[in-house]
Motif scaffolding. Structure first.
Motif, PDB file in Angstrom:
ATOM      1  N   ALA A  75       0.829  -1.204   0.000  1.00 39.91           N
ATOM      2  CA  ALA A  75       0.000   0.000   0.000  1.00 39.91           C
ATOM      3  C   ALA A  75       0.865   1.255   0.000  1.00 39.91           C
ATOM      4  CB  ALA A  75      -0.927  -0.005   1.207  1.00 39.91           C
ATOM      5  N   LEU A  76       1.961   1.229   0.756  1.00 38.30           N
ATOM      6  CA  LEU A  76       2.852   2.387   0.794  1.00 38.30           C
ATOM      7  C   LEU A  76       3.552   2.612  -0.544  1.00 38.30           C
ATOM      8  CD1 LEU A  76       4.685   2.096   4.248  1.00 38.30           C
ATOM      9  CD2 LEU A  76       2.777   3.580   3.641  1.00 38.30           C
ATOM     10  N   LEU A  77       3.892   1.518  -1.215  1.00 36.47           N
ATOM     11  CA  LEU A  77       4.678   1.628  -2.442  1.00 36.47           C
ATOM     12  C   LEU A  77       3.851   2.058  -3.650  1.00 36.47           C
ATOM     13  CD1 LEU A  77       7.028  -1.473  -2.065  1.00 36.47           C
ATOM     14  CD2 LEU A  77       7.533   0.931  -1.619  1.00 36.47           C
ATOM     15  N   HIS A  78       2.556   2.319  -3.460  1.00 35.99           N
ATOM     16  CA  HIS A  78       1.738   2.822  -4.566  1.00 35.99           C
ATOM     17  C   HIS A  78       2.141   4.244  -4.949  1.00 35.99           C
ATOM     18  CE1 HIS A  78      -0.960  -0.377  -5.500  1.00 35.99           C
ATOM     19  NE2 HIS A  78      -1.363  -0.521  -4.252  1.00 35.99           N
ATOM     20  N   GLY A  79       2.769   4.956  -4.034  1.00 36.69           N
ATOM     21  CA  GLY A  79       3.194   6.322  -4.332  1.00 36.69           C
ATOM     22  C   GLY A  79       4.479   6.659  -3.603  1.00 36.69           C
ATOM     23  N   GLU A  80       5.423   7.280  -4.304  1.00 40.41           N
ATOM     24  CA  GLU A  80       6.707   7.606  -3.690  1.00 40.41           C
ATOM     25  C   GLU A  80       6.539   8.602  -2.550  1.00 40.41           C
ATOM     26  OE1 GLU A  80      11.070   9.336  -5.067  1.00 40.41           O
ATOM     27  OE2 GLU A  80       9.813   8.230  -6.495  1.00 40.41           O
ATOM     28  N   THR A  81       5.573   9.523  -2.680  1.00 45.40           N
ATOM     29  CA  THR A  81       5.343  10.507  -1.620  1.00 45.40           C
ATOM     30  C   THR A  81       4.890   9.835  -0.343  1.00 45.40           C
ATOM     31  OG1 THR A  81       4.751  12.210  -3.239  1.00 45.40           O
ATOM     32  CG2 THR A  81       4.022  12.554  -0.960  1.00 45.40           C
ATOM     33  N   LEU A  82       4.005   8.854  -0.466  1.00 44.15           N
ATOM     34  CA  LEU A  82       3.476   8.163   0.705  1.00 44.15           C
ATOM     35  C   LEU A  82       4.567   7.395   1.439  1.00 44.15           C
ATOM     36  CD1 LEU A  82       0.884   7.611   2.277  1.00 44.15           C
ATOM     37  CD2 LEU A  82       0.503   5.602   0.835  1.00 44.15           C
ATOM     38  N   VAL A  83       5.394   6.687   0.716  1.00 43.00           N
ATOM     39  CA  VAL A  83       6.443   5.913   1.365  1.00 43.00           C
ATOM     40  C   VAL A  83       7.493   6.846   1.972  1.00 43.00           C
ATOM     41  CG1 VAL A  83       7.913   5.610  -0.684  1.00 43.00           C
ATOM     42  CG2 VAL A  83       7.942   3.895   1.141  1.00 43.00           C
ATOM     43  N   HIS A  84       7.733   7.981   1.327  1.00 41.80           N
ATOM     44  CA  HIS A  84       8.672   8.958   1.889  1.00 41.80           C
ATOM     45  C   HIS A  84       8.122   9.522   3.203  1.00 41.80           C
ATOM     46  CE1 HIS A  84      11.941  11.921   1.747  1.00 41.80           C
ATOM     47  NE2 HIS A  84      11.044  12.794   2.163  1.00 41.80           N
ATOM     48  N   LEU A  85       6.823   9.791   3.250  1.00 37.90           N
ATOM     49  CA  LEU A  85       6.203  10.281   4.480  1.00 37.90           C
ATOM     50  C   LEU A  85       6.294   9.239   5.592  1.00 37.90           C
ATOM     51  CD1 LEU A  85       2.996  12.079   3.103  1.00 37.90           C
ATOM     52  CD2 LEU A  85       4.986  13.149   4.191  1.00 37.90           C
ATOM     53  N   ALA A  86       6.098   7.973   5.226  1.00 34.88           N
ATOM     54  CA  ALA A  86       6.199   6.904   6.226  1.00 34.88           C
ATOM     55  C   ALA A  86       7.616   6.820   6.792  1.00 34.88           C
ATOM     56  CB  ALA A  86       5.790   5.569   5.606  1.00 34.88           C
ATOM     57  N   ASN A  87       8.617   6.911   5.917  1.00 33.96           N
ATOM     58  CA  ASN A  87      10.008   6.896   6.378  1.00 33.96           C
ATOM     59  C   ASN A  87      10.308   8.089   7.275  1.00 33.96           C
ATOM     60  OD1 ASN A  87      10.589   4.551   4.926  1.00 33.96           O
ATOM     61  ND2 ASN A  87      11.207   5.691   3.102  1.00 33.96           N
ATOM     62  N   THR A  88       9.758   9.246   6.914  1.00 33.20           N
ATOM     63  CA  THR A  88       9.973  10.457   7.705  1.00 33.20           C
ATOM     64  C   THR A  88       9.328  10.325   9.074  1.00 33.20           C
ATOM     65  OG1 THR A  88      10.049  11.798   5.685  1.00 33.20           O
ATOM     66  CG2 THR A  88       9.655  12.961   7.767  1.00 33.20           C
ATOM     67  N   TYR A  89       8.130   9.762   9.093  1.00 28.39           N
ATOM     68  CA  TYR A  89       7.426   9.534  10.362  1.00 28.39           C
ATOM     69  C   TYR A  89       8.249   8.614  11.262  1.00 28.39           C
ATOM     70  CZ  TYR A  89       3.371   8.759  13.422  1.00 28.39           C
ATOM     71  OH  TYR A  89       2.517   8.707  14.497  1.00 28.39           O
ATOM     72  N   TYR A  90       8.760   7.542  10.677  1.00 28.30           N
ATOM     73  CA  TYR A  90       9.571   6.596  11.452  1.00 28.30           C
ATOM     74  C   TYR A  90      10.815   7.273  12.020  1.00 28.30           C
ATOM     75  CZ  TYR A  90      12.299   2.452  12.648  1.00 28.30           C
ATOM     76  OH  TYR A  90      13.046   1.504  13.333  1.00 28.30           O
ATOM     77  N   ALA A  91      11.429   8.141  11.214  1.00 22.65           N
ATOM     78  CA  ALA A  91      12.703   8.735  11.598  1.00 22.65           C
ATOM     79  C   ALA A  91      12.559   9.897  12.565  1.00 22.65           C
ATOM     80  CB  ALA A  91      13.446   9.205  10.338  1.00 22.65           C
ATOM     81  N   THR A  92      11.440  10.618  12.523  1.00 24.05           N
ATOM     82  CA  THR A  92      11.379  11.902  13.241  1.00 24.05           C
ATOM     83  C   THR A  92      10.313  12.011  14.332  1.00 24.05           C
ATOM     84  OG1 THR A  92       9.869  12.865  11.588  1.00 24.05           O
ATOM     85  CG2 THR A  92      12.233  13.088  11.184  1.00 24.05           C
ATOM     86  N   VAL A  93       9.326  11.118  14.371  1.00 25.90           N
ATOM     87  CA  VAL A  93       8.206  11.322  15.296  1.00 25.90           C
ATOM     88  C   VAL A  93       8.408  10.600  16.625  1.00 25.90           C
ATOM     89  CG1 VAL A  93       5.733  10.900  15.648  1.00 25.90           C
ATOM     90  CG2 VAL A  93       6.558  11.757  13.442  1.00 25.90           C
TER      91      VAL A  93
END
Length: 266
Positions: A75-93
């Protein structure tokens, strides 16, 4: 009460408990974090066992008919923006959200702050044991699963190659403190507030669970173990009761707490 001083949906009685000394609390929390990071670093050197355990966890999840981590990642890999947001959430939140949670409790709910800090300390300290007894490679490192290391491919990533990463132990996937801390943030805010919207705080751990599995940083079982550890800590360390006198919403009348009324009746 001025609602602007509280998180969204966080309405509750004022807490008149004396706050613990700020410097002492800062040293306690910072010391706990440093001990945890150092402890995880001491648990390195079990690479072969970590991959063996990873295969065992993967097959155990399939035997238990748990959902495939691949389904979330797809589901995340359907869009590069979505997967980038998920990675950012993991790294920063993960860490900042927990710090903000503790600071808000310290300022607005001192009694709940002490309770939450104790629970987090117990869970975090207990989490030091598993990397020694059960080292575990994350699913992003496990071949044959079809999973992608989304942080490495799409960024941002908080990890370097395991052989040169001197800041973290990447073979300590279990338990997932990303999820354990996020769940405690939600539980703590629900316990410390009285808004009818407070169950919405559970969206934080729910989103965290999707992120840690979708980015292939953790297995479902990592989150389940973290939940079990948190549950045990909460069973032993109970939250304080609300005892402050409060103004009834929409009126100028004051409501006496239930324990006081019970005492007056006697």
């Amino acid at each position: 009460m001025n609602a602007r001083t509280e998180p969204a949906g966080a309405k509750a009685e004022p807490d008149t408990t004396a706050r613990p000394p700020l410097i002492r609390e800062f040293l306690l929390v910072a010391g706990l974090f440093l001990v945890y990071k150092l402890g995880r670093r001491l648990a390195i050197g079990h690479t072969t066992e970590a991959f063996h355990n990873a295969r065992r966890v993967w097959h155990l999840e399939r035997a238990a008919h748990l959902p495939h981590e691949n389904a979330v990642q797809s589901a995340l890999l359907h869009g590069e923006t979505l997967v980038h947001l998920a990675n950012t959430y993991y790294a920063t939140v993960h860490f900042p959200a927990t710090v903000v949670f503790l600071v808000w409790l310290y300022v607005r709910r001192p009694a709940h702050y002490v309770w939450a800090r104790r629970v987090l300390a117990v869970v975090t300290t207990a989490a030091l044991v598993l990397p020694f007894t059960f080292p575990l490679a994350p699913p992003r490192m496990l071949t044959g699963t079809g999973l992608v290391d989304t942080a490495r491919v799409y960024g941002p990533s908080v990890y370097g190659p395991p052989s040169s990463d001197h800041l973290s132990n990447q073979f300590a996937a279990m338990p997932s403190l990303h999820f354990g801390w996020a769940l405690m943030v939600a539980v703590g805010l629900i316990a410390a507030t009285r808004s009818r919207w407070r169950p919405l705080w559970l969206l934080h751990p729910a989103l965290t669970l999707l992120v840690i599995t979708g980015t292939a940083n953790h297995y479902w079982l990592d989150a389940l173990v973290a939940t079990g550890m948190l549950g045990l800590a909460l069973a032993v360390i109970h939250p304080p009761r609300h005892t402050a006198t409060t103004a009834r919403r929409g009126t100028g009348r004051l409501t006496t707490p239930e324990p006081v009324l019970a005492g007056a009746a006697r």
